[in-house]
Design a protein around this motif. Sequence first.
Motif, PDB file in Angstrom:
ATOM      1  N   UNK A 176      40.703   1.215  19.513  1.00  0.00           N
ATOM      2  CA  UNK A 176      41.971   0.794  20.116  1.00  0.00           C
ATOM      3  C   UNK A 176      43.114   0.927  19.118  1.00  0.00           C
ATOM      4  N   UNK A 177      42.834   0.630  17.841  1.00  0.00           N
ATOM      5  CA  UNK A 177      43.871   0.768  16.819  1.00  0.00           C
ATOM      6  C   UNK A 177      44.328   2.206  16.663  1.00  0.00           C
ATOM      7  N   UNK A 178      43.361   3.136  16.637  1.00  0.00           N
ATOM      8  CA  UNK A 178      43.717   4.562  16.511  1.00  0.00           C
ATOM      9  C   UNK A 178      44.495   5.054  17.728  1.00  0.00           C
ATOM     10  N   UNK A 179      44.210   4.448  18.894  1.00  0.00           N
ATOM     11  CA  UNK A 179      44.894   4.892  20.114  1.00  0.00           C
ATOM     12  C   UNK A 179      46.336   4.414  20.184  1.00  0.00           C
ATOM     13  N   UNK A 180      46.703   3.440  19.348  1.00  0.00           N
ATOM     14  CA  UNK A 180      48.075   2.938  19.336  1.00  0.00           C
ATOM     15  C   UNK A 180      48.474   2.248  20.622  1.00  0.00           C
ATOM     16  N   UNK A 181      47.581   1.441  21.181  1.00  0.00           N
ATOM     17  CA  UNK A 181      47.855   0.776  22.451  1.00  0.00           C
ATOM     18  C   UNK A 181      49.034  -0.187  22.348  1.00  0.00           C
ATOM     19  N   UNK A 182      49.725  -0.358  23.471  1.00  0.00           N
ATOM     20  CA  UNK A 182      50.851  -1.282  23.515  1.00  0.00           C
ATOM     21  C   UNK A 182      50.410  -2.704  23.868  1.00  0.00           C
ATOM     22  N   UNK A 183      49.145  -2.905  24.217  1.00  0.00           N
ATOM     23  CA  UNK A 183      48.615  -4.222  24.584  1.00  0.00           C
ATOM     24  C   UNK A 183      49.416  -4.826  25.720  1.00  0.00           C
ATOM     25  N   UNK A 184      49.750  -3.997  26.685  1.00  0.00           N
ATOM     26  CA  UNK A 184      50.536  -4.432  27.831  1.00  0.00           C
ATOM     27  C   UNK A 184      49.805  -4.092  29.121  1.00  0.00           C
ATOM     28  N   UNK A 185      50.288  -4.658  30.218  1.00  0.00           N
ATOM     29  CA  UNK A 185      49.717  -4.372  31.531  1.00  0.00           C
ATOM     30  C   UNK A 185      50.184  -2.986  31.956  1.00  0.00           C
ATOM     31  N   UNK A 186      49.272  -2.087  32.311  1.00  0.00           N
ATOM     32  CA  UNK A 186      49.689  -0.755  32.756  1.00  0.00           C
ATOM     33  C   UNK A 186      50.485  -0.838  34.050  1.00  0.00           C
ATOM     34  N   UNK A 187      51.353   0.125  34.234  1.00  0.00           N
ATOM     35  CA  UNK A 187      52.207   0.141  35.420  1.00  0.00           C
ATOM     36  C   UNK A 187      52.031   1.435  36.189  1.00  0.00           C
ATOM     37  N   UNK A 188      52.505   1.419  37.429  1.00  0.00           N
ATOM     38  CA  UNK A 188      52.510   2.630  38.251  1.00  0.00           C
ATOM     39  C   UNK A 188      51.121   3.183  38.503  1.00  0.00           C
ATOM     40  N   UNK A 189      51.008   4.502  38.377  1.00  0.00           N
ATOM     41  CA  UNK A 189      49.743   5.172  38.662  1.00  0.00           C
ATOM     42  C   UNK A 189      48.647   4.809  37.671  1.00  0.00           C
ATOM     43  N   UNK A 190      49.035   4.298  36.513  1.00  0.00           N
ATOM     44  CA  UNK A 190      48.030   3.962  35.495  1.00  0.00           C
ATOM     45  C   UNK A 190      47.302   2.657  35.805  1.00  0.00           C
ATOM     46  N   UNK A 191      47.875   1.842  36.703  1.00  0.00           N
ATOM     47  CA  UNK A 191      47.288   0.517  36.934  1.00  0.00           C
ATOM     48  C   UNK A 191      45.929   0.587  37.623  1.00  0.00           C
ATOM     49  N   UNK A 192      45.803   1.398  38.656  1.00  0.00           N
ATOM     50  CA  UNK A 192      44.582   1.372  39.474  1.00  0.00           C
ATOM     51  C   UNK A 192      43.321   1.685  38.669  1.00  0.00           C
ATOM     52  N   UNK A 193      43.286   2.799  37.913  1.00  0.00           N
ATOM     53  CA  UNK A 193      42.055   3.065  37.143  1.00  0.00           C
ATOM     54  C   UNK A 193      41.806   2.031  36.054  1.00  0.00           C
ATOM     55  N   UNK A 194      42.866   1.508  35.449  1.00  0.00           N
ATOM     56  CA  UNK A 194      42.683   0.498  34.404  1.00  0.00           C
ATOM     57  C   UNK A 194      42.179  -0.809  34.998  1.00  0.00           C
ATOM     58  N   UNK A 195      42.692  -1.177  36.177  1.00  0.00           N
ATOM     59  CA  UNK A 195      42.218  -2.390  36.840  1.00  0.00           C
ATOM     60  C   UNK A 195      40.755  -2.241  37.233  1.00  0.00           C
ATOM     61  N   UNK A 196      40.391  -1.045  37.679  1.00  0.00           N
ATOM     62  CA  UNK A 196      38.986  -0.806  38.033  1.00  0.00           C
ATOM     63  C   UNK A 196      38.081  -1.026  36.828  1.00  0.00           C
ATOM     64  N   UNK A 197      38.543  -0.627  35.644  1.00  0.00           N
ATOM     65  CA  UNK A 197      37.762  -0.821  34.429  1.00  0.00           C
ATOM     66  C   UNK A 197      37.621  -2.306  34.107  1.00  0.00           C
ATOM     67  N   UNK A 198      38.691  -3.073  34.291  1.00  0.00           N
ATOM     68  CA  UNK A 198      38.643  -4.517  34.043  1.00  0.00           C
ATOM     69  C   UNK A 198      37.649  -5.191  34.988  1.00  0.00           C
TER      70      UNK A 198
END
Length: 426
Positions: A176-198
């Motif tokens: 996660x550190x190498x990916x440089x994540x923003x540690x935020x809730x994804x928005x728009x089209x990115x939300x659905x696949x990320x929510x499925x992972x959660x």
Amino acid sequence: MTLPDTDPDAAVRRAVETVFRMERARLIGGLARMLRDIDLAEDLAQEALLAALADWPRSGIPVRPGAWLMATAKRRAIDRFRHRRMQARKLAELGHAPEDDGAAQVTAAEAAMDDDLGDEILGLIFAACHPLLTAEARVALTLRLIGGLTTDEIARAFLAKDATIAQRILRAKKTLGRAGLAWEIPEGDALKPRLASVLEVIYLVFNEGYAATAGDDLIRPALADEARRLGRILAAAMPAEAEIHGLCALMDLQASRFAARVGPDGLPVPLTDQNRRLWDRTLIRQGLDALRRTEASGGADGPYALQAALAACHARAGRAEDTDWPRIAGLYDRLAVVMPSPVVEVNRAVAHGVAFGPAAGLTLLAPLDGLPALAGYAPLQAAIGDMLARAGQPGEAQARFTRAASLASHPRERDFLLARAAACVV
């Protein structure tokens, strides 16, 4: 807050520890978003706890203890960056090292002091469950960061070595550190696949509690309870997401049967043979309420909602013979469309066999029997054995139960299947 008269300092320490357990995930999530460094966020959260343990017995518990912990942790972050900048300057003056960007870090940390971060826990959950990580890593990191479990507790829950879990968590943090994540809730089209992972991670945790894959215990309620807690956090924060309510409904309805799932001999009790008076009616009501919210939101055909609807058919039946098996068969037909898998097909065949007779079940099970994906799947052989027993073929049924027992991963499950095999020839 009223404290006991005896040993007030100890009472305050207990209160501090309780507050910290409640605020820990929010604290780490907010710090990780600010600093983009999960290890540092965990360290600073721990430093804030130590500061509270030192300060609150003297000054009293703040009106907003969570805000106090966050402000303290942020100040510690600024102090660290200032110290690092000072060291870098001294080294640069001596010609030993270039001056770093500590000033920028201090400025960013100071600016964040007044930020209303919001949704810190959600940001942490979405990061811990990021699809970049393996399923095992997502589960371990989620239990560590959001559940607050220690490495030892996670290892014990999954019957793994401490070193294995520690390495899994360490690698996940580095990824996660190498990916440089923003540690935020994804928005728009990115939300659905990320929510499925959660949702997948939460259900993986629940399933390990509901049907343990190893060890002596068939169920581990503590893991299931943690998954249900995570589900409630998600549902409260994202009430418009129907599938979250579907998952909460499914977990509550399945958890309602815990007290009846294992007999006095330690063997599993089939659903149709369970003492329904032992089912938790409060959890059933919660599950049915969540299912109604899902269906009212247009999410009735979501995979978790459909599985919850299946569990609801059993929950609504006062006796096993009252179960609406034709409805269950129809729900499995729908589930096979939205969540196609060989395992769903096995369960679908069983439902059709109970609803419409063993011949119907055997017809649907026949093409599954030779699938490589199900070659080591004990429930397939057990399902065929059950249908053969219902069809009046005890010899063939016994062979299938014996084969299922040889494939079972859990010793209790193996004993149960061998008992079914023995019963075929009584």
